[in-house]
Scaffold this motif. Structure first.
Motif, mmCIF file in Angstrom:
data_model
loop_
_atom_site.group_PDB
_atom_site.id
_atom_site.type_symbol
_atom_site.label_atom_id
_atom_site.label_comp_id
_atom_site.label_asym_id
_atom_site.label_seq_id
_atom_site.Cartn_x
_atom_site.Cartn_y
_atom_site.Cartn_z
ATOM 1 N N PHE A 270 0.835 -1.206 0.000
ATOM 2 C CA PHE A 270 0.000 0.000 0.000
ATOM 3 C C PHE A 270 0.873 1.261 0.000
ATOM 4 O O PHE A 270 0.634 2.204 -0.769
ATOM 5 C CB PHE A 270 -0.920 -0.040 1.220
ATOM 6 N N LEU A 271 1.897 1.285 0.851
ATOM 7 C CA LEU A 271 2.765 2.464 0.922
ATOM 8 C C LEU A 271 3.537 2.660 -0.387
ATOM 9 O O LEU A 271 3.734 3.801 -0.833
ATOM 10 C CB LEU A 271 3.737 2.328 2.086
ATOM 11 N N ASP A 272 3.960 1.579 -1.010
ATOM 12 C CA ASP A 272 4.638 1.695 -2.302
ATOM 13 C C ASP A 272 3.708 2.288 -3.351
ATOM 14 O O ASP A 272 4.129 3.116 -4.179
ATOM 15 C CB ASP A 272 5.137 0.322 -2.768
ATOM 16 N N LYS B 237 5.993 12.204 1.363
ATOM 17 C CA LYS B 237 6.780 11.057 0.890
ATOM 18 C C LYS B 237 7.778 10.607 1.951
ATOM 19 O O LYS B 237 8.004 9.404 2.127
ATOM 20 C CB LYS B 237 7.500 11.416 -0.410
ATOM 21 N N LYS B 238 8.356 11.543 2.672
ATOM 22 C CA LYS B 238 9.264 11.180 3.770
ATOM 23 C C LYS B 238 8.518 10.392 4.842
ATOM 24 O O LYS B 238 9.020 9.396 5.365
ATOM 25 C CB LYS B 238 9.878 12.433 4.377
ATOM 26 N N HIS C 218 9.051 6.444 5.964
ATOM 27 C CA HIS C 218 9.364 6.143 7.369
ATOM 28 C C HIS C 218 8.390 5.118 7.948
ATOM 29 O O HIS C 218 8.740 4.366 8.865
ATOM 30 C CB HIS C 218 9.319 7.434 8.183
ATOM 31 N N ALA C 219 7.174 5.096 7.417
ATOM 32 C CA ALA C 219 6.144 4.191 7.947
ATOM 33 C C ALA C 219 6.279 2.765 7.434
ATOM 34 O O ALA C 219 5.593 1.859 7.926
ATOM 35 C CB ALA C 219 4.750 4.725 7.600
ATOM 36 N N LYS C 220 7.142 2.520 6.454
ATOM 37 C CA LYS C 220 7.297 1.168 5.928
ATOM 38 C C LYS C 220 7.859 0.234 7.002
ATOM 39 O O LYS C 220 8.654 0.643 7.842
ATOM 40 C CB LYS C 220 8.201 1.185 4.691
#
Length: 549
Positions: free
Chosen positions: A284-286, A383-384, A388-390
């Protein structure tokens, strides 16, 4: 994981600890419990269910209360970290949503101000058409295709604008409703506004889909985090947390901290279900990061909305530039119109064609940037945060089991004594806990709350990937099947013709109006026509205003 905070009354020898529970009484009381629960000296611990049953400063009642405390202590660091993540993306969602809404508002205000100056009464008498246009864009941003079919809305807008302009440039004729229906049927073949409607439709569709979907993704993140972080700990997890955090109390070693690897095994067992979220969470983050790149480039919402007044004005001027040719084609296809009674009595029809044109505008200062920032700045920041949440869920035990919460080497609590922790550290995830030496985990019963959130993330990821290609997954079934206009526009040779709509920079474009010149016409001819217009403008406007009255 809560650190075992104690108030030491002084150094104690092993001999004195075996007889006194003074340190335990102080530490137990600091947790808010009744100090009278704690015996003054150690007792046999055969009654205990969790902690070692030799010498003990704990009663069964104390062990039960400390077990409940361990539940809170286990949740506290997870809750703190999750709340920080949730608040971060709640705030980013508000920023983006406010920014996109204000861009729409500013674009409407800019068009109104510019058209009042440029077209005067001609615009004011038709202002509701443009007001409805922006209202529909607002509704589409908020509700998507369920509320507004963007393709149909734009087609209707240009058709109605053509009808009104066609009457204006042919004021010497009377047109029936049936005649104007004929004009509307030939709009696509006539292309009175040049290529502006096609390009603007593609730009609006892609940028709105990207903006809506990205904002929706930002809103989803806090929801998922909130639900996953509040999953209740299992009885086996509570038992393991009690053993790790408070069994040192019972052995009168209140300052002793758990070994780091011991802590990791307990946390990986207790957060096994959360760790299983990680794979879909990272996907999802990607997808969010990929869509952010689209918003920075070809699907830049700000670069589409900021100059939309200029683009619509270009279309109007293009219609005026080619009004004679458009009118002749209409008259050939729909038949000769009836001459107006007013003009019939004054002069021959061949002398009454509207040969003037609308005035190009001189741009003044545009509205201040929405929300006091730019899309580029918002995207750089978010985006930062996304990067960081990955791996947030799989690394949660590692984030908790550090610093003051644990100890390393031999000077730590290994679950039974003050000694080195010898067991292997388990990998993250439910399936890997089958051999966890410190937590009993039923790997056959995954947590259904977390499984539902995995499904939610998977669905959202599919929407993000569709938006990355310029498609709204909610109305794929209504798509016209045109890959060149509904796809990404840059991933295949079939998209070559659409590359001219892309923006080479992220910054908002603020072009001056450029007259649209038809094929085979040079810029010098266009300049000459503009000079002639200035002479006729006053007479033409007076004529139009008289006709409207």
């Amino acid at each position: 994981m809560c650190c075992c905070v104690v108030f030491l009354l002084g150094a104690a020898t092993p001999e004195s600890r075996s007889k006194s529970c003074t340190d335990v009484r102080a530490a137990y009381s600091s947790k808010g419990f009744n100090v009278n629960d704690v015996p003054n000296t150690g007792v046999e611990g055969g009654h205990l269910k969790v902690c070692p049953q030799g010498f003990s400063c704990c009663t069964l009642e104390m062990e039960e209360k400390l077990s409940q405390q361990s539940r809170s202590d286990l949740k506290e660091p997870v809750s703190t970290l999750s709340s920080t993540l949730r608040n971060t993306f709640n705030q980013r969602h508000r920023h983006f949503d406010q920014f996109f809404r204000e861009l729409l508002t500013n674009a409407e205000q800019s068009l109104h101000s510019m058209f009042v100056r440029t077209y005067g009464m001609m615009y004011m008498k038709n202002a509701e058409l443009f007001k409805r246009f922006f209202q529909d864009l607002q509704r589409y941003y908020v509700h998507g295709a369920t509320a507004v079919n963007l393709d149909s809305m734009l087609s209707d807008f240009w058709a109605e604008l053509l009808e009104r302009m066609f009457r204006l440039v042919n004021v010497q004729y009377d047109f029936s409703d049936a005649y104007m229906e004929c004009v509307s049927r030939h709009t696509e073949q006539l292309q009175p506004f040049g290529d502006v409607p096609r390009k603007l439709r593609i730009q609006l569709k892609r940028s709105f889909i990207a903006a809506r979907t990205f904002t929706r993704g930002l809103a989803l993140m806090p929801e998922v985090v909130g639900k996953v972080s509040t999953v209740s700990a299992s009885p086996g997890c509570i038992r393991a947390a009690m053993k790790m955090l408070y069994c040192p109390y019972c052995s009168a070693q209140v300052a002793l901290k758990p070994c780091q690897n011991y802590c990791l095994n307990v946390l990986r067992g207790c957060l096994a279900n959360q760790a299983d979220l990680d794979s879909e969470w990272n996907n999802f983050l990607d997808a969010m990061l990929s869509l952010a790149e689209r918003l920075e480039g070809p699907f830049n919402f700000e670069s589409v909305m900021d100059p939309i007044d200029v683009k619509i004005s270009d279309a109007i001027m293009n219609m005026q530039e080619n009004s004679m040719q458009v009118s002749q084609k209409v008259f050939q296809g729909c038949g000769p119109p009836k001459l107006s009674e007013v003009f019939r009595s004054r002069r021959a029809a061949k002398d009454t064609g509207f040969t003037g044109r609308f005035r190009p505008y001189s741009p003044d200062a545009r509205p201040t940037t929405a929300a006091g920032t730019t899309l580029d700045r918002l995207l750089t920041d978010v985006k930062k945060k996304l990067k960081h949440a990955k791996k947030f869920w799989s690394t949660l035990p590692d984030t908790v089991c550090v610093g003051e919460r644990v100890a390393v080497g031999d000077e730590c609590w290994n679950g039974t004594a003050k000694s080195r922790y010898q067991s292997a550290v388990m990998s993250s995830g439910l399936a890997n806990q089958i051999s966890n030496p410190d937590v009993v985990v039923d790997i056959t019963k995954p947590d259904m709350v977390i499984r539902r959130q995995i499904a939610v993330l998977k669905e959202m990821t599919s929407w993000l990937k569709a938006a990355h290609s310029g498609n709204d997954i909610s109305f794929d079934s209504d798509d016209d099947g045109s890959g060149s206009e509904s796809g990404s526009g840059c991933d295949s040779p079939s998209c070559e013709d659409d590359r001219d709509i892309y923006f080479s920079t992220v910054a908002p474009v603020r072009p001056r109006i450029v007259q649209v010149v038809g094929e085979g016409k040079d810029s010098g001819g266009a300049a000459a026509r503009c000079s002639a217009v200035l002479v006729l403008a006053s007479l033409v406007l007076t004529l139009l205003l008289t006709h409207w009255r």
